[in-house]
Design an enzyme around this catalytic site. Sequence first.
Site, PDB file in Angstrom:
ATOM      1  N   LYS A 150     -14.272  -8.157  -7.894  1.00  0.00           N
ATOM      2  CA  LYS A 150     -13.413  -9.283  -8.702  1.00  0.00           C
ATOM      3  C   LYS A 150     -13.120 -10.131  -8.077  1.00  0.00           C
ATOM      4  CE  LYS A 150      -9.928  -8.837 -12.864  1.00  0.00           C
ATOM      5  NZ  LYS A 150      -9.791  -8.321 -14.056  1.00  0.00           N
ATOM      6  N   ASP A 151     -12.020  -9.787  -7.107  1.00  0.00           N
ATOM      7  CA  ASP A 151     -11.599 -10.941  -6.078  1.00  0.00           C
ATOM      8  C   ASP A 151     -12.828 -12.040  -6.023  1.00  0.00           C
ATOM      9  OD1 ASP A 151      -8.946  -9.218  -6.481  1.00  0.00           O
ATOM     10  OD2 ASP A 151      -8.722  -8.453  -4.573  1.00  0.00           O
ATOM     11  N   GLU A 154       6.104 -33.862   0.389  1.00  0.00           N
ATOM     12  CA  GLU A 154       4.263 -33.425  -0.247  1.00  0.00           C
ATOM     13  C   GLU A 154       4.726 -33.198  -1.330  1.00  0.00           C
ATOM     14  OE1 GLU A 154       2.326 -34.742   1.424  1.00  0.00           O
ATOM     15  OE2 GLU A 154       0.803 -33.048   1.610  1.00  0.00           O
ATOM     16  N   HIS A 197       0.364  -0.816   0.025  1.00  0.00           N
ATOM     17  CA  HIS A 197      -0.290   0.200   0.126  1.00  0.00           C
ATOM     18  C   HIS A 197       0.916   0.959  -0.443  1.00  0.00           C
ATOM     19  CE1 HIS A 197      -4.286  -1.873   0.467  1.00  0.00           C
ATOM     20  NE2 HIS A 197      -3.435  -2.993  -0.085  1.00  0.00           N
ATOM     21  N   SER A 213       0.318  -0.788  -6.921  1.00  0.00           N
ATOM     22  CA  SER A 213       0.372  -2.124  -6.995  1.00  0.00           C
ATOM     23  C   SER A 213       0.951  -2.545  -8.296  1.00  0.00           C
ATOM     24  CB  SER A 213      -0.799  -3.174  -7.105  1.00  0.00           C
ATOM     25  OG  SER A 213      -1.921  -4.005  -6.102  1.00  0.00           O
TER      26      SER A 213
END
Lengths: 439, 256
Positions: free
Chosen positions: A244-245, A288, A216, A220
């Site tokens: 959208k997220d 894994e 922030h 971005s």
Amino acid sequence: MSAGPRTPFENKFIEWFDQRLPIFTMMNKEYGVFPTPKNFNYFWNFGAIAMFMLVTMIVSGITLAMHYAANTGLAFDSVERIMRDVNYGWLIRYIHMNGASFFFIAVYIHIFRGLYYGSYKQPRELLWIFGVVIFLLMMATAFMGYVLPWGQMSYWGATVITNFFTAFPWVGEPIQTLLIGGFSVDNPTLNRFFALHYLLPFVIVGVVFLHVWALHRTGSNNPTGIEPKDERDTLPFHPYYTMKDSFGLLIFAIVYCIFVFFMPNELGHPDNYTPANPMVTPAHIVPEWYFLPFYAILRAVTIDIGIPFTDITIISAKLGGVLLMFGSIAILLVLPWLDSHPVRSARYRPKFRLFLLLFVVTVLVLGKVGGMPADVPLFHITKDFVFTTTHVAQIATVYYFAFFIVILPVLSRIEVVKPMPASIHEAVLKCQSSCGGNA
Amino acid sequence: MRKLLLTSLVVSALCALVPVSAHASEGKEYPLPNVEWSFEGPFGTYDRAALQRGYAVYRQVCSACHSMKRVSFRNLSALGYTPDQIKSVAGEYTYQDGPNDEGEMFERPGRPSDHFKSPFANDKAAMAANGGALPPDLSLITKAREGGADYVFGILTGYGAAPSDVTVLEGQYFNKHMAGHVIKMPPPLTAGAVTYEDGSPQSVEQYAKDVATFLTWAAEPELEQRKQMGFKVLLFLGIFAAIMYAVKRKIWAKVH
């Protein structure tokens, strides 16, 4: 977090609260009106998705901890009791078990996004470094979590991985003893792994906070890699990206739930449904799936490095493997300085784009051979020389490091970029006319 | 973006091609049989009749050597048994309990809340009675082996004469699907050994299929509930996602 100028709220209670602690002002500034580039594609969903997975893991994990017993005599049975007798215990455990995989899937895509669009570059170096730290903490947490059910792979995985540390001269063995709380993996190991497995996620939360704070601060990155110039380039975070997220997250959740409800053990290993037995070693011990590329790098080193024509070994094959494995992640920390090309996005860097996609293939190949036994013969090159999975791992390892150490610095100097738009909104307009206009 | 997706697809396709001939040619490999199970697939459920037959096979054959410590008699209600039937089945076993108020251990008949009784007191006793081999606990066997129910079926039907390249010692048997092709368990099933009351064929294949179904239930008793809930969850998420997509389209329509 500073007070700054404040617009009063209409609601009396919120106003009263906000005057004393401006949480509402902060949330509005950081998640409401926060100016966000308008051209994000769906790759930008994975930060929010990773955050969702972190919360899912913590909530399901705390619930499991209420029923789990960290004792070698009880651990396996307590997990089975969760699966059979605790109300919806199977659901909580499958959410947690598959959640680890899907957390890594989200984070790997998130990291790839960062690489492809150059999100690690100036001024976002610290943001990137915090991300690498989160990744490291996640790996430690996941490894220790996998030990807790105390199945065969838990036990032998813990034995193999803690054994890495003995490769370091002098300090290695004391570190290993400290890590496992004795001379072999046993009850003290399980106890401390459980304590740390419970602790580390909250450390991750802390570093995520720093990661988001740094984000922030700089704002971005975006698919063009061009910084927003005016308000035509950005949109308020809410409602554009909250919505959208949410949509992207739901699609991700659908895939996740298909695994949880219809193939919950697909990503695990059958051996972990056999209780740990120090007397019986599994046929081949594999970690894994999300660790396999690094496991392949570890096993790729098969020769000791020493002084020629003497018996003196400086770096044993084991130490070499361990160093390369840790190095493969540590090198990400200095990535912003290895790639100093001024253009961020791979969209305008065709050579970088090609080498990066080749790098992704390399990591997938490493993952593939990491899951196979070492030295599986593949084909004959000459009559006596058989090409094996170890050779594949060695070639892939060389490319892995060459990408960072050679290719990126060279490309930084010589790569000529494709013509770039002047701003984000120009790129969006151009895209609408030529590439079908996807928002 | 589209180009990127295309490249990723090509990349994944290439990765799938990498392991060309992974297996070394050491002895003959026998692929596991691919049995059709009632519980397979997203809609699969357990065949109750097969579960009951499988339990009969387990009780009369397997349980002589194999424990099933994580399953209780009360769980048998999922097979369609009534509480009274379960009580009488449990009552056929004796359990040591105690200490009582005098400090003595005592024997009592089993209750529905008891776990299945193990045939041996401990692993050492089990190994001593079985030529040094430990018969594994069967509660989780289909989850603990690659291939699951197919593996169990494969082992139970995989006996036969050893080919020349496999050495079978005294007390060992050739089995196609055992790692190393040698197993210490004698062929457990013979045709007609367990009487079926529902007229199902009393063959080794049928026994093996039924008991593998039963063992899958023992390992995953939640399977039906899990899949049912899964459909509800996916339906909810699907509708929610469609709504969010519409919301997102509407909000973004004005942008640019």
